[in-house]
Design a protein around this motif. Structure first.
Motif, PDB file in Angstrom:
ATOM      1  N   ARG A  59      -7.950  12.706 -23.022  1.00  0.00           N
ATOM      2  CA  ARG A  59      -8.343  14.109 -22.911  1.00  0.00           C
ATOM      3  C   ARG A  59      -9.756  14.220 -22.369  1.00  0.00           C
ATOM      4  NH1 ARG A  59      -4.831  17.484 -25.851  1.00  0.00           N
ATOM      5  NH2 ARG A  59      -3.374  16.315 -27.191  1.00  0.00           N
ATOM      6  N   SER A  60     -10.031  15.404 -21.828  1.00  0.00           N
ATOM      7  CA  SER A  60     -11.340  15.653 -21.221  1.00  0.00           C
ATOM      8  C   SER A  60     -11.798  17.059 -21.565  1.00  0.00           C
ATOM      9  CB  SER A  60     -11.264  15.480 -19.699  1.00  0.00           C
ATOM     10  OG  SER A  60     -12.444  15.945 -19.082  1.00  0.00           O
ATOM     11  N   SER A  61     -13.101  17.228 -21.721  1.00  0.00           N
ATOM     12  CA  SER A  61     -13.667  18.565 -21.926  1.00  0.00           C
ATOM     13  C   SER A  61     -13.908  19.276 -20.606  1.00  0.00           C
ATOM     14  CB  SER A  61     -14.987  18.450 -22.698  1.00  0.00           C
ATOM     15  OG  SER A  61     -15.920  17.658 -21.982  1.00  0.00           O
ATOM     16  N   ASN A 137     -14.723  10.341 -13.417  1.00  0.00           N
ATOM     17  CA  ASN A 137     -15.615  11.400 -12.950  1.00  0.00           C
ATOM     18  C   ASN A 137     -15.333  12.742 -13.631  1.00  0.00           C
ATOM     19  OD1 ASN A 137     -16.995   9.706 -11.144  1.00  0.00           O
ATOM     20  ND2 ASN A 137     -15.452  10.035  -9.549  1.00  0.00           N
ATOM     21  N   ASN A 138     -14.134  12.890 -14.200  1.00  0.00           N
ATOM     22  CA  ASN A 138     -13.785  14.108 -14.917  1.00  0.00           C
ATOM     23  C   ASN A 138     -13.989  13.979 -16.426  1.00  0.00           C
ATOM     24  OD1 ASN A 138     -13.086  15.484 -12.591  1.00  0.00           O
ATOM     25  ND2 ASN A 138     -10.931  14.911 -12.713  1.00  0.00           N
ATOM     26  N   PHE A 139     -14.698  12.932 -16.838  1.00  0.00           N
ATOM     27  CA  PHE A 139     -15.124  12.758 -18.242  1.00  0.00           C
ATOM     28  C   PHE A 139     -13.944  12.643 -19.209  1.00  0.00           C
ATOM     29  CE2 PHE A 139     -18.360  15.214 -15.992  1.00  0.00           C
ATOM     30  CZ  PHE A 139     -19.481  14.433 -16.197  1.00  0.00           C
ATOM     31  N   TYR A 140     -12.938  11.901 -18.842  1.00  0.00           N
ATOM     32  CA  TYR A 140     -11.816  11.668 -19.756  1.00  0.00           C
ATOM     33  C   TYR A 140     -12.221  10.669 -20.829  1.00  0.00           C
ATOM     34  CZ  TYR A 140      -8.059  14.319 -17.574  1.00  0.00           C
ATOM     35  OH  TYR A 140      -7.250  15.335 -17.122  1.00  0.00           O
ATOM     36  N   ARG A 141     -11.629  10.866 -22.010  1.00  0.00           N
ATOM     37  CA  ARG A 141     -11.860   9.985 -23.141  1.00  0.00           C
ATOM     38  C   ARG A 141     -10.518   9.402 -23.598  1.00  0.00           C
ATOM     39  NH1 ARG A 141     -16.871  10.682 -25.223  1.00  0.00           N
ATOM     40  NH2 ARG A 141     -16.277   9.656 -27.178  1.00  0.00           N
ATOM     41  N   PHE A 613     -18.940  33.589 -22.012  1.00  0.00           N
ATOM     42  CA  PHE A 613     -20.265  33.011 -22.264  1.00  0.00           C
ATOM     43  C   PHE A 613     -20.147  31.543 -22.661  1.00  0.00           C
ATOM     44  CE2 PHE A 613     -23.556  31.889 -25.351  1.00  0.00           C
ATOM     45  CZ  PHE A 613     -24.712  32.146 -24.620  1.00  0.00           C
ATOM     46  N   PHE A 614     -19.167  31.240 -23.530  1.00  0.00           N
ATOM     47  CA  PHE A 614     -18.941  29.861 -23.949  1.00  0.00           C
ATOM     48  C   PHE A 614     -18.561  28.989 -22.749  1.00  0.00           C
ATOM     49  CE2 PHE A 614     -16.011  26.522 -25.299  1.00  0.00           C
ATOM     50  CZ  PHE A 614     -16.761  25.886 -26.264  1.00  0.00           C
ATOM     51  N   PHE A 615     -17.749  29.518 -21.860  1.00  0.00           N
ATOM     52  CA  PHE A 615     -17.323  28.776 -20.671  1.00  0.00           C
ATOM     53  C   PHE A 615     -18.516  28.442 -19.784  1.00  0.00           C
ATOM     54  CE2 PHE A 615     -15.955  28.703 -16.239  1.00  0.00           C
ATOM     55  CZ  PHE A 615     -14.936  27.759 -16.271  1.00  0.00           C
ATOM     56  N   ALA A 616     -19.431  29.397 -19.648  1.00  0.00           N
ATOM     57  CA  ALA A 616     -20.568  29.198 -18.743  1.00  0.00           C
ATOM     58  C   ALA A 616     -21.613  28.248 -19.315  1.00  0.00           C
ATOM     59  CB  ALA A 616     -21.205  30.549 -18.421  1.00  0.00           C
ATOM     60  N   TRP A 617     -21.818  28.298 -20.632  1.00  0.00           N
ATOM     61  CA  TRP A 617     -22.932  27.565 -21.217  1.00  0.00           C
ATOM     62  C   TRP A 617     -22.533  26.272 -21.919  1.00  0.00           C
ATOM     63  CZ3 TRP A 617     -27.852  28.741 -20.150  1.00  0.00           C
ATOM     64  CH2 TRP A 617     -28.108  30.009 -19.626  1.00  0.00           C
ATOM     65  N   GLN A 618     -21.267  26.139 -22.301  1.00  0.00           N
ATOM     66  CA  GLN A 618     -20.870  24.969 -23.072  1.00  0.00           C
ATOM     67  C   GLN A 618     -19.996  23.983 -22.300  1.00  0.00           C
ATOM     68  OE1 GLN A 618     -23.098  25.068 -26.058  1.00  0.00           O
ATOM     69  NE2 GLN A 618     -21.307  23.867 -26.532  1.00  0.00           N
ATOM     70  N   LEU A 619     -19.110  24.500 -21.460  1.00  0.00           N
ATOM     71  CA  LEU A 619     -18.144  23.637 -20.797  1.00  0.00           C
ATOM     72  C   LEU A 619     -18.621  23.196 -19.428  1.00  0.00           C
ATOM     73  CD1 LEU A 619     -14.747  25.351 -21.718  1.00  0.00           C
ATOM     74  CD2 LEU A 619     -15.947  23.513 -22.904  1.00  0.00           C
ATOM     75  N   ASN A 620     -18.070  22.088 -18.991  1.00  0.00           N
ATOM     76  CA  ASN A 620     -18.372  21.556 -17.667  1.00  0.00           C
ATOM     77  C   ASN A 620     -17.060  21.398 -16.903  1.00  0.00           C
ATOM     78  OD1 ASN A 620     -19.979  20.418 -15.566  1.00  0.00           O
ATOM     79  ND2 ASN A 620     -19.393  18.374 -16.263  1.00  0.00           N
ATOM     80  N   VAL A 621     -16.318  22.501 -16.773  1.00  0.00           N
ATOM     81  CA  VAL A 621     -15.000  22.486 -16.147  1.00  0.00           C
ATOM     82  C   VAL A 621     -15.159  22.268 -14.649  1.00  0.00           C
ATOM     83  CG1 VAL A 621     -12.904  23.821 -15.712  1.00  0.00           C
ATOM     84  CG2 VAL A 621     -14.043  23.963 -17.926  1.00  0.00           C
ATOM     85  N   VAL A 622     -14.319  21.366 -14.103  1.00  0.00           N
ATOM     86  CA  VAL A 622     -14.496  20.959 -12.713  1.00  0.00           C
ATOM     87  C   VAL A 622     -13.328  21.354 -11.813  1.00  0.00           C
ATOM     88  CG1 VAL A 622     -16.006  19.030 -13.316  1.00  0.00           C
ATOM     89  CG2 VAL A 622     -13.525  18.685 -13.226  1.00  0.00           C
ATOM     90  N   SER A 623     -12.302  22.022 -12.338  1.00  0.00           N
ATOM     91  CA  SER A 623     -11.155  22.374 -11.502  1.00  0.00           C
ATOM     92  C   SER A 623     -10.777  23.833 -11.724  1.00  0.00           C
ATOM     93  CB  SER A 623      -9.953  21.471 -11.807  1.00  0.00           C
ATOM     94  OG  SER A 623      -9.406  21.761 -13.075  1.00  0.00           O
TER      95      SER A 623
END
Length: 667
Positions: A59-61, A137-141, A613-623
């Motif tokens: 999974r990835s954030s 590169n998509n920060f999968y764990r 707001f949470f999406f803009a400041w907390q997440l690093n969504v790439v797609s």
């Protein structure tokens, strides 16, 4: 005009159950810390016994698509056996398998190669596959388990690690001290060059004596109570580099051999050797409390943070409550004395909410939709309340993450009878009784969520995510909605339709009274933008914690704090609605029905803004697809929040309006 007899003004008992259920049941959760009963017997191991690892979904954030472990170019067992999953685990996207990793009880190993791994075949797969670098590169764990306990990475151990530096470069507020699983590698966004592959795992396994053993036992048994892992990228030149020179630590070997770069792996310059090491550490944790360490895995889940949010909520309740009881009740007391006065002069000066007694119970516009929305809100409240109580009673073990999803699914289906009953009661009360509205009630919430799930499942299937459920599971969900939820909704509506309609304290006039011009505070622009914010402030911090755990793949189990927050939230919804409603009636506005619904329920839109707001400041969504999924999921959550808050507002308002108009004399 005279008042209706008291026996006609009193609502039936089942109506009281319907409305009181919406308010009281949502608050009927004890304010205690959550506890749990794991529900499985402890597994005891003797010294040198083999303890296997299992692997789970990656999974990835940054990407909302969990990837199946068996699709990855890892060294995997020839006989890959999937674990039997519950419907909740399938919906959540968990897929567990056996792995080549294993350890021997109480036998420390400084470094060893992954057994039964065909290095040549695996390197050939890695050279051909582009999936590994893209997922790094998509920060999968990678998620791993040992004895049903997940592995966690302690990011506070080394402040100079590459992952901590990555966090600083991305400038995201990741407040997790421990993160579930381990990073697949180091993204090129953090490394400044090529992506690095983590090919070495250093495990710290916490153990204790089992319930039947102690230090004095001749042949003691041991249990696993915790698992930590630290992943490293080491460019071994040969398989023997790992086992050679045991005096060097893993950190020293990593500095000597350098990192493993994916660009060099694809070109064949570097070969990948999968290695791992493990150390056993004695712990005082018992089997029944071994999950406590995991339930506080995130810094935001520390009890002090939850207590501060509850204190903030209590302050809001005290402020609003004091305003209502000191000002509103005082004003109502004066109104009752004036309206019930026998002095002719007081009667001639009659103003305020008494003047609209012939219109206050007039059905609103789109009364059928109001009944449907309130019924759906009661269903949401019932579902959340039952699941919360079950979790706090220990019926939902954190050792099975799918249990929570399964409980919510089945509870939502069977509480359809409550939604159908409330809808039927309100339809009769608002003079718009029709069976088509009962069917529409079943389609509005369960049907809408089903269509939303089908939409998101299609997107997940296109991207190969494990959250795209198999066809058999999808058919089970559809059958639950069509064959169980719909009939239960109709059953609840038929029970309500067989009851006598509720008689109002006052009669409704033929012609509607003209509504005078309202001041700024009573206009929709102000009421629907300001007042919904107040209840949202109470739950904002707790919702923020839930979203942070949810999208970072953590374990949220602070149900005691959540229940107490829900109790306070229900009180604030009721108090804010009554306060606003009183002044609406004082300014002779008899169209109060939708005001009572939107004043607390309109915060569903505010909740969606909070998610943005949470999406803009907390997440690093790439797609883009992950962004769509985020807002679809959060939109559904915001919609259900608005339904629940609106149901509490309408139920409280009906009780309040009936009470005050039954307490005055109508000529």
């Amino acid at each position: 005009m005279s008042r209706a007899p008291a026996d006609q003004r009193r609502p039936p008992a089942l109506l009281g159950v319907a409305f009181a259920y919406c308010v009281l049941l949502s608050a009927f959760t004890p304010a205690v810390s959550a506890f749990y009963i794991p529900g499985t017997k402890e597994t005891s191991y003797k010294v040198n016994a083999t303890v296997p690892f299992s692997v789970n979904t990656l999974r990835s954030s940054s990407v909302a698509f969990p990837i199946d472990y068996k699709k990855m170019p890892f060294c995997q067992p020839k006989d890959l056996q999937p674990k039997s999953e519950s419907i909740g685990e399938i919906i959540w996207g968990d897929r567990q398998y056996n792995s080549l990793y294993s350890v021997n009880m109480l036998q420390n190993v400084s470094c060893m190669a992954l057994p039964d791994c065909d290095v040549n075949a695996n390197n050939e797969m890695l050279r051909r596959s582009k999936m590994m670098e893209r997922m790094i590169n998509n920060f999968y764990r990678v998620y791993m388990n040992i004895d049903n306990l997940p592995a966690f990475t302690n990011t506070s151990v080394d402040s100079t690690s590459l992952m901590v530096q990555c966090k600083d470069k991305l400038k995201k507020d990741w407040s997790f001290v421990r993160q579930r699983g381990f990073p697949l590698g180091i993204s090129k966004k953090c490394n400044g060059g090529d992506a690095l592959l983590n090919n070495h795992l250093d495990f710290i396994i916490h153990y204790n004596y089992d319930s039947q053993s102690s230090e004095k036992s001749d042949s003691p048994g041991f249990i696993v109570v915790g698992l930590e892992v630290e992943a490293s990228s080491i460019a071994w030149q040969a398989e023997g580099n790992c086992t050679g020179d045991a005096s060097l630590s893993i950190r020293q070997k990593m500095e000597y051999y350098g990192p493993l770069q994916m660009a060099k792996v694809r070109s064949g310059v570097q070969r990948v050797y999968w290695t791992y090491s493990y150390t056993w550490q004695k712990s005082n944790l018992q089997w029944g409390t071994r999950w406590d360490w995991y339930l506080t895995s995130a810094a935001v889940n520390e009890p002090a943070n939850h207590i501060l949010s509850i204190i903030l909520a209590i302050v809001v309740v005290l402020f609003i409550g004091s305003s209502v009881f000191c000002l509103l009740l005082r004003a109502l007391h004066k109104d009752f004395n004036r309206y019930n006065s026998e002095d002719p002069e007081d009667l001639q000066e009659e103003t305020g909410w008494k003047l609209i007694h012939a219109d206050v119970f007039r059905p609103p516009f789109y009364a059928n939709w109001l009944a449907i929305f309130v019924a759906n809100g009661c269903q949401v409240i019932s579902t959340v309340t039952i699941v919360l109580m079950a979790a706090m009673l220990g019926l939902l073990s954190p050792s099975r993450r799918g249990a929570l999803v399964s409980a919510m699914l089945f509870t939502a289906v069977f509480t359809s009878i409550i939604g159908g009953y409330v809808c039927g009661v309100l339809l009769q009360y608002l003079n718009c009784r029709a069976w088509k509205h009962i069917f529409l009630c079943s389609l509005t919430l369960p049907g809408g969520l089903l269509l939303t799930y089908l939409f998101t499942s299609t997107i997940n299937a296109v991207h190969g995510a494990t959250t795209a459920v198999p066809l058999a599971t999808l058919l089970q969900i559809v059958v639950l909605m069509v064959a169980v939820s719909l009939p239960l909704t109709v059953l609840g509506g038929s029970i309500a339709f067989r009851q006598q309609p509720i008689t109002n304290p006052t009669h409704v006039g033929r012609l509607a009274r003209e509504i005078p011009q309202q001041n700024f505070l009573n206009r929709p622009l102000f009421m629907y933008s300001f007042f919904p914010c107040v209840p949202l402030i109470v739950v904002m911090v707790e919702v923020y914690y839930i979203m942070q755990d949810l999208w970072a793949g953590q374990i949220y189990y602070s149900f005691g704090f959540l229940a107490m927050t829900a109790l306070i939230w229900a009180m604030v919804c009721a108090l804010v609605t009554i306060s606003c409603l009183y002044y609406v009636l004082c300014f002779e506005n008899h169209r109060w029905w939708w005001v009572a619904y939107i004043v607390p329920g309109g915060a569903g839109l505010h909740m969606f803004f909070l998610c943005m707001f949470f999406f803009a400041w907390q997440l690093n969504v790439v797609s883009f697809a992950s962004t769509v999924l985020f807002f679809v999921y959060m939109g559904a959550l915001s919609y259900m929040y608005g339904l629940a808050a609106g149901a509490i507002g309408v139920a409280t308002s009906i009780i309040f309006v009936r009470q005050i108009y039954a307490s005055i004399k109508i000529d």
